[in-house]
Design an enzyme around this catalytic site. Structure first.
Site, mmCIF file in Angstrom:
data_model
loop_
_atom_site.group_PDB
_atom_site.id
_atom_site.type_symbol
_atom_site.label_atom_id
_atom_site.label_comp_id
_atom_site.label_asym_id
_atom_site.label_seq_id
_atom_site.Cartn_x
_atom_site.Cartn_y
_atom_site.Cartn_z
ATOM 1 N N GLY A 369 0.802 -1.368 -0.126
ATOM 2 C CA GLY A 369 0.078 0.232 -0.012
ATOM 3 C C GLY A 369 0.895 1.397 -0.026
ATOM 4 O O GLY A 369 0.268 2.361 0.199
ATOM 5 N N ARG A 450 2.444 4.931 -13.588
ATOM 6 C CA ARG A 450 2.059 6.122 -12.568
ATOM 7 C C ARG A 450 3.616 6.893 -12.665
ATOM 8 O O ARG A 450 4.780 6.307 -12.454
ATOM 9 C CB ARG A 450 2.075 5.390 -11.254
ATOM 10 C CG ARG A 450 0.590 4.715 -11.163
ATOM 11 C CD ARG A 450 0.612 3.721 -9.888
ATOM 12 N NE ARG A 450 1.678 2.868 -9.895
ATOM 13 C CZ ARG A 450 2.019 2.067 -8.999
ATOM 14 N NH1 ARG A 450 1.346 2.276 -7.588
ATOM 15 N NH2 ARG A 450 3.113 1.240 -8.928
#
Ligand code: ADP
Ligand code: MG
Length: 474
Positions: A369, A450
């Protein structure tokens, strides 16, 4: 790599105009997120952060990443079925890492009871950076493979259109026409639909297991809507709902308040903070059930950093994928240096090397995460402190990848427009379905680029560091 838009990047007026068009295009295309203030309501939404300009990506490395994806699917699936390997690999980790230990306990418990699940669905995303070698040529290096809740396949299905428009506004129609189509949402839905079909009950639903705080709901809706288009019913539930409404019948079919569930697609469940005792109980119920879990708990464990590190050890891939020498070569070619910190001489040696030269490495705990890794001085301090304790084994060390930065603008709501030096991370989505021992679907399902400013060592889009991007192949 850096030079693609050198001429426009410093043209302030052109950039301002293009940014205004870009933001509206993103809103129109549905590149959306809920706001931090109202994370569970869609009354006020904003655009998800994205780059003004597509980033240059070397074509050869992009193609290499696609070409190895089916191999990685095969590998993850093989690891998930190899109890001996998982047990051996995670033995040292679960002694010191409570979260991995708890997942492992459920894994063993469901194996001992005997699996009710017969159809298996994997959705993963293998992430890479482009390491800039001494001779200036870039190499594809895997950062990690995400086997649970790999996100942004939905929103990124819509970002290429935005960048295509931006390039046109900037007078680059030719380049605009070269941006690749990309639709992971469709590919992931295809996998879910296949698993649903093989489960074999028309009435049963697909359950998205979602977070308490649902800022990234639109990303998930993209996939949900693909399923509705195929006339497959979708419900959204949280662990809490499973605890309250979930039950198994005698053949361990999963029901939520009387509604049969064919597929459980986890977009939650990968960080320890979400699990109180009730949620652990809910997780166990799901894992015991016949429903197709995406991923099942074995596949979640196959995505741990410790497993990644052990996969890079000489001879491991050969044991896991016998008879696949070409797949093994393609996989190994993407590995960065990975090192065990288990107790013993090997771990002592690499710990000492990293303390002496911390900028060569990244120190990673068994967490997902974003925002958990340690770098530089912090890496040195932590390693100094734990180097003689068993706690050391809850981390792995990895060579630090050093990409060539490029200039871009990171468009974020309520943030000033300013140029940043940026680096990118390419993810390839993989999807596979297995029925019993037979792999019936194995595909690459699209990509995600990204990009973040170089001052941030860590963190993804959800963590507020990276933004969505589109590759421009060079
Ligand atoms: P997480 O599970 O938290 O996403 P990752 O391994 O993907 O963990 O690391 C998070 C981020 O840290 C990556 O997105 C990347 O930006 C950075 N990072 C991770 N490993 C490396 C590495 N070896 N070299 C450089 N940066 C890295
Ligand atoms: Mg990551």
């Amino acid at each position: 790599m850096a030079a693609a838009w050198q001429d426009v990047v410093r043209d302030a007026a052109a950039v301002r105009e293009a940014a205004a068009v870009a933001v509206d295009a993103a809103l129109l295309a549905g590149v959306l997120m809920r706001t931090g203030e109202q994370p569970n309501a869609s009354d006020v939404v904003n655009y998800a952060p994205f780059t003004l300009l597509p980033s240059a990506v070397p074509r050869a490395l992009f193609e290499q990443a696609y070409a190895v994806q089916q191999d990685f699917n095969l590998l993850v699936d093989a690891v998930s079925q190899n109890r001996e390997f998982l047990e051996q690999t995670l033995a040292s980790t679960i002694k010191v890492d409570d979260f991995t230990a708890r997942l492992f306990r459920i894994y063993k418990q469901v194996l001992e009871e005997g699996l009710a699940q017969t159809v298996f669905l994997g959705i993963n995303r293998s992430d890479y950076m482009f390491d800039c070698g001494l001779e200036g040529t870039a190499a594809l290096r895997q950062i990690e493979i995400n086997t649970i809740a790999a996100s942004f396949g939905g929103l990124t299905s819509r970002t290429a259109d935005v960048h295509r428009l931006v390039l046109k506004v900037l007078g680059k129609s030719e380049e605009a026409s070269q941006l690749l189509p990309n639709n992971p949402a469709k590919g992931l839905a295809l996998g879910i639909a296949k698993a649903w079909e093989l489960y074999g009950s028309q009435r049963a639903v697909v359950m998205f297991l979602v977070e308490e705080v649902q800022r990234n709901i639109f990303d998930q809706r993209c996939i949900e809507n693909e399923l509705w288009n195929r006339n497959i019913r979708v419900v959204r539930k949280r662990f809490r709902d499973v605890f309250e409404q979930g039950s198994l019948d005698a053949s361990r079919r999963l029901y939520m308040d009387g509604q049969e569930v064919a597929v459980v697609y986890y977009r939650e469940g990968y960080v320890p903070q979400v699990y109180d005792e009730q949620n652990w109980e809910a997780r166990l119920l799901l894992e015991r059930s016949r429903a197709v879990k995406c991923p099942d708990i074995a596949t979640q464990l196959a995505g741990t950093k410790k497993v990644q590190q052990e996969l890079s050890r000489q001879g491991t891939l050969e044991k896991l994928l016998p008879g696949h020498p070409e797949a093994i070569a393609r996989i190994r070619a993407t590995f960065a240096g990975l090192y065990s910190l288990d107790e013993g001489e090997e771990g002592d040696r690499i710990a000492a090397t990293a303390i002496a030269d911390p900028d060569r490495f990244v120190l990673k705990p068994q967490r997902e995460g974003g925002g958990n890794n340690l770098y530089g001085e912090e890496l040195r301090d932590v390693l100094e402190k734990i180097k003689d304790s068993p706690e050391r084994t809850s981390y792995i060390l990895m060579d630090k990848i050093k990409p060539q930065p490029a200039l871009n603008y990171l468009l974020r709501a309520h943030s000033p427009l300013q140029v940043s030096e940026c680096i990118s991370e390419l993810g390839i989505f993989g999807v596979y379905v297995r029925q019993g021992r037979e792999l019936v679907l194995n595909q690459a399902a699209g990509h995600l680029l990204r990009t973040k400013a170089i001052e941030h060592a860590d963190g993804g889009v959800a963590a507020g560091v990276a933004v969505l991007d589109t590759p421009f192949l060079v």
